[in-house]
Design a protein around this motif. Sequence first.
Motif, PDB file in Angstrom:
ATOM      1  N   GLU A  11       0.830  -1.203   0.000  1.00 23.14           N
ATOM      2  CA  GLU A  11       0.000   0.000   0.000  1.00 23.14           C
ATOM      3  C   GLU A  11       0.867   1.257   0.000  1.00 23.14           C
ATOM      4  O   GLU A  11       0.576   2.222  -0.708  1.00 23.14           O
ATOM      5  CB  GLU A  11      -0.935  -0.001   1.208  1.00 23.14           C
ATOM      6  N   GLU A  12       1.935   1.259   0.800  1.00 24.52           N
ATOM      7  CA  GLU A  12       2.858   2.400   0.849  1.00 24.52           C
ATOM      8  C   GLU A  12       3.505   2.604  -0.521  1.00 24.52           C
ATOM      9  O   GLU A  12       3.602   3.740  -1.009  1.00 24.52           O
ATOM     10  CB  GLU A  12       3.937   2.172   1.896  1.00 24.52           C
ATOM     11  N   GLU A  13       3.947   1.526  -1.141  1.00 17.49           N
ATOM     12  CA  GLU A  13       4.599   1.629  -2.448  1.00 17.49           C
ATOM     13  C   GLU A  13       3.630   2.161  -3.503  1.00 17.49           C
ATOM     14  O   GLU A  13       4.009   3.010  -4.323  1.00 17.49           O
ATOM     15  CB  GLU A  13       5.169   0.270  -2.857  1.00 17.49           C
ATOM     16  N   GLU A  14       2.382   1.699  -3.479  1.00 13.52           N
ATOM     17  CA  GLU A  14       1.387   2.201  -4.434  1.00 13.52           C
ATOM     18  C   GLU A  14       1.110   3.685  -4.197  1.00 13.52           C
ATOM     19  O   GLU A  14       0.988   4.462  -5.148  1.00 13.52           O
ATOM     20  CB  GLU A  14       0.096   1.385  -4.366  1.00 13.52           C
ATOM     21  N   ALA A  15       1.026   4.090  -2.941  1.00 13.73           N
ATOM     22  CA  ALA A  15       0.813   5.504  -2.617  1.00 13.73           C
ATOM     23  C   ALA A  15       1.995   6.346  -3.096  1.00 13.73           C
ATOM     24  O   ALA A  15       1.819   7.428  -3.651  1.00 13.73           O
ATOM     25  CB  ALA A  15       0.598   5.684  -1.115  1.00 13.73           C
ATOM     26  N   ASN A  16       3.204   5.846  -2.907  1.00 15.80           N
ATOM     27  CA  ASN A  16       4.401   6.574  -3.351  1.00 15.80           C
ATOM     28  C   ASN A  16       4.435   6.693  -4.873  1.00 15.80           C
ATOM     29  O   ASN A  16       4.803   7.743  -5.405  1.00 15.80           O
ATOM     30  CB  ASN A  16       5.660   5.893  -2.820  1.00 15.80           C
ATOM     31  N   LYS A  17       4.047   5.635  -5.576  1.00 15.96           N
ATOM     32  CA  LYS A  17       3.982   5.708  -7.048  1.00 15.96           C
ATOM     33  C   LYS A  17       2.947   6.741  -7.484  1.00 15.96           C
ATOM     34  O   LYS A  17       3.191   7.488  -8.437  1.00 15.96           O
ATOM     35  CB  LYS A  17       3.666   4.339  -7.653  1.00 15.96           C
ATOM     36  N   ARG A  18       1.815   6.802  -6.794  1.00 12.05           N
ATOM     37  CA  ARG A  18       0.796   7.795  -7.149  1.00 12.05           C
ATOM     38  C   ARG A  18       1.337   9.216  -6.996  1.00 12.05           C
ATOM     39  O   ARG A  18       1.067  10.087  -7.827  1.00 12.05           O
ATOM     40  CB  ARG A  18      -0.468   7.609  -6.303  1.00 12.05           C
ATOM     41  N   VAL A  19       2.116   9.467  -5.947  1.00 12.29           N
ATOM     42  CA  VAL A  19       2.706  10.795  -5.733  1.00 12.29           C
ATOM     43  C   VAL A  19       3.631  11.145  -6.903  1.00 12.29           C
ATOM     44  O   VAL A  19       3.555  12.239  -7.469  1.00 12.29           O
ATOM     45  CB  VAL A  19       3.482  10.853  -4.391  1.00 12.29           C
ATOM     46  N   VAL A  20       4.496  10.217  -7.289  1.00 10.14           N
ATOM     47  CA  VAL A  20       5.454  10.486  -8.363  1.00 10.14           C
ATOM     48  C   VAL A  20       4.734  10.626  -9.705  1.00 10.14           C
ATOM     49  O   VAL A  20       5.056  11.523 -10.499  1.00 10.14           O
ATOM     50  CB  VAL A  20       6.546   9.397  -8.401  1.00 10.14           C
ATOM     51  N   LYS A  21       3.738   9.791  -9.960  1.00 11.12           N
ATOM     52  CA  LYS A  21       2.957   9.928 -11.204  1.00 11.12           C
ATOM     53  C   LYS A  21       2.256  11.283 -11.245  1.00 11.12           C
ATOM     54  O   LYS A  21       2.206  11.930 -12.298  1.00 11.12           O
ATOM     55  CB  LYS A  21       1.941   8.796 -11.328  1.00 11.12           C
ATOM     56  N   LEU A  77       8.141   5.623 -19.015  1.00  9.81           N
ATOM     57  CA  LEU A  77       7.695   4.368 -19.605  1.00  9.81           C
ATOM     58  C   LEU A  77       7.406   3.313 -18.551  1.00  9.81           C
ATOM     59  O   LEU A  77       6.639   2.384 -18.798  1.00  9.81           O
ATOM     60  CB  LEU A  77       8.747   3.849 -20.588  1.00  9.81           C
ATOM     61  N   SER A  78       8.027   3.444 -17.365  1.00 13.94           N
ATOM     62  CA  SER A  78       7.755   2.478 -16.298  1.00 13.94           C
ATOM     63  C   SER A  78       7.958   3.128 -14.938  1.00 13.94           C
ATOM     64  O   SER A  78       8.777   4.037 -14.784  1.00 13.94           O
ATOM     65  CB  SER A  78       8.652   1.249 -16.435  1.00 13.94           C
ATOM     66  N   PHE A  79       7.159   2.651 -13.980  1.00 13.92           N
ATOM     67  CA  PHE A  79       7.244   3.072 -12.587  1.00 13.92           C
ATOM     68  C   PHE A  79       7.335   1.806 -11.741  1.00 13.92           C
ATOM     69  O   PHE A  79       6.552   0.875 -11.940  1.00 13.92           O
ATOM     70  CB  PHE A  79       5.974   3.820 -12.141  1.00 13.92           C
ATOM     71  N   VAL A  80       8.248   1.781 -10.799  1.00 17.02           N
ATOM     72  CA  VAL A  80       8.348   0.667  -9.860  1.00 17.02           C
ATOM     73  C   VAL A  80       8.773   1.239  -8.516  1.00 17.02           C
ATOM     74  O   VAL A  80       9.572   2.183  -8.470  1.00 17.02           O
ATOM     75  CB  VAL A  80       9.308  -0.438 -10.357  1.00 17.02           C
ATOM     76  N   ALA A  81       8.212   0.694  -7.434  1.00 14.62           N
ATOM     77  CA  ALA A  81       8.530   1.214  -6.099  1.00 14.62           C
ATOM     78  C   ALA A  81       9.133   0.123  -5.235  1.00 14.62           C
ATOM     79  O   ALA A  81       8.749  -1.051  -5.316  1.00 14.62           O
ATOM     80  CB  ALA A  81       7.274   1.764  -5.437  1.00 14.62           C
ATOM     81  N   PHE A  82      10.087   0.536  -4.414  1.00 17.00           N
ATOM     82  CA  PHE A  82      10.711  -0.309  -3.404  1.00 17.00           C
ATOM     83  C   PHE A  82      10.710   0.504  -2.115  1.00 17.00           C
ATOM     84  O   PHE A  82      11.589   1.339  -1.902  1.00 17.00           O
ATOM     85  CB  PHE A  82      12.141  -0.704  -3.794  1.00 17.00           C
ATOM     86  N   GLY A  83       9.675   0.321  -1.300  1.00 19.02           N
ATOM     87  CA  GLY A  83       9.547   1.121  -0.088  1.00 19.02           C
ATOM     88  C   GLY A  83       9.356   2.581  -0.443  1.00 19.02           C
ATOM     89  O   GLY A  83       8.478   2.933  -1.227  1.00 19.02           O
ATOM     90  N   SER A  84      10.209   3.439   0.087  1.00 21.71           N
ATOM     91  CA  SER A  84      10.091   4.882  -0.148  1.00 21.71           C
ATOM     92  C   SER A  84      10.711   5.330  -1.469  1.00 21.71           C
ATOM     93  O   SER A  84      10.581   6.484  -1.853  1.00 21.71           O
ATOM     94  CB  SER A  84      10.741   5.652   1.008  1.00 21.71           C
ATOM     95  N   THR A  85      11.382   4.426  -2.176  1.00 20.24           N
ATOM     96  CA  THR A  85      12.035   4.772  -3.445  1.00 20.24           C
ATOM     97  C   THR A  85      11.150   4.379  -4.623  1.00 20.24           C
ATOM     98  O   THR A  85      10.705   3.234  -4.717  1.00 20.24           O
ATOM     99  CB  THR A  85      13.395   4.061  -3.575  1.00 20.24           C
ATOM    100  N   VAL A  86      10.910   5.346  -5.515  1.00 15.99           N
ATOM    101  CA  VAL A  86      10.134   5.094  -6.732  1.00 15.99           C
ATOM    102  C   VAL A  86      11.068   5.322  -7.911  1.00 15.99           C
ATOM    103  O   VAL A  86      11.634   6.406  -8.061  1.00 15.99           O
ATOM    104  CB  VAL A  86       8.902   6.015  -6.842  1.00 15.99           C
ATOM    105  N   LEU A  87      11.238   4.283  -8.734  1.00 19.95           N
ATOM    106  CA  LEU A  87      12.084   4.378  -9.918  1.00 19.95           C
ATOM    107  C   LEU A  87      11.215   4.606 -11.145  1.00 19.95           C
ATOM    108  O   LEU A  87      10.188   3.941 -11.322  1.00 19.95           O
ATOM    109  CB  LEU A  87      12.885   3.088 -10.101  1.00 19.95           C
ATOM    110  N   VAL A  88      11.646   5.563 -11.963  1.00 19.64           N
ATOM    111  CA  VAL A  88      10.934   5.879 -13.192  1.00 19.64           C
ATOM    112  C   VAL A  88      11.955   5.828 -14.313  1.00 19.64           C
ATOM    113  O   VAL A  88      13.037   6.406 -14.212  1.00 19.64           O
ATOM    114  CB  VAL A  88      10.292   7.287 -13.125  1.00 19.64           C
ATOM    115  N   GLU A  89      11.602   5.126 -15.383  1.00 22.16           N
ATOM    116  CA  GLU A  89      12.517   4.997 -16.516  1.00 22.16           C
ATOM    117  C   GLU A  89      11.826   5.532 -17.767  1.00 22.16           C
ATOM    118  O   GLU A  89      10.628   5.340 -17.959  1.00 22.16           O
ATOM    119  CB  GLU A  89      12.896   3.531 -16.714  1.00 22.16           C
TER     120      GLU A  89
END
Length: 160
Positions: A11-21, A77-89
């Motif tokens: 849930e935290e990772e999904e929330a963090n991805k939403r913030v970055v998106k 093109l892609s979003f992936v989260a690992f805890g508080s880190t969100v990677l975007v490529e």
Amino acid sequence: MQASPQASLEEEEEANKRVVKALYEALRSQDVDTVHHLLAPHIEWWFHGPRYHHHHMMRLLTGTTTSPHQSFTFKPLSFVAFGSTVLVEGHDSISWVHAWTVTHGIITQLREYFNTSVKVTRFGNSNVTSQSSSPSMKCQSIWQSKLSDNSSVPGLVLAL
């Protein structure tokens, strides 16, 4: 009934991805107020790549990109989260990876990589003990950039 630790992390990772998106969407639509609400006032920024000519995100976030020919379009093109880190490529004229750190719904750090292959590794204690009876450190590769996945670009390891 309380959620499992794994469910809470997801849930935290999904929330963090939403913030970055939401940040990329606000940048695309030039919504300055939303950008200001999503970023910490003193965001920490690290850059790795060709010097000066590729500081696109810094110029975009600080408002120093003034002419259309200076602008760089970030198309994730892609979003992936690992805890508080969100990677975007993504890729435009050059491949890039952004590693955003999200803390309590606010982006506090950006690590920006241009023309660089990025491999993310998680370090942790393993359950196996060495001869000295102390736990050994385990290194697990958990993600690698795909767009720069060749030997012609420098490579970096991002440790979590």
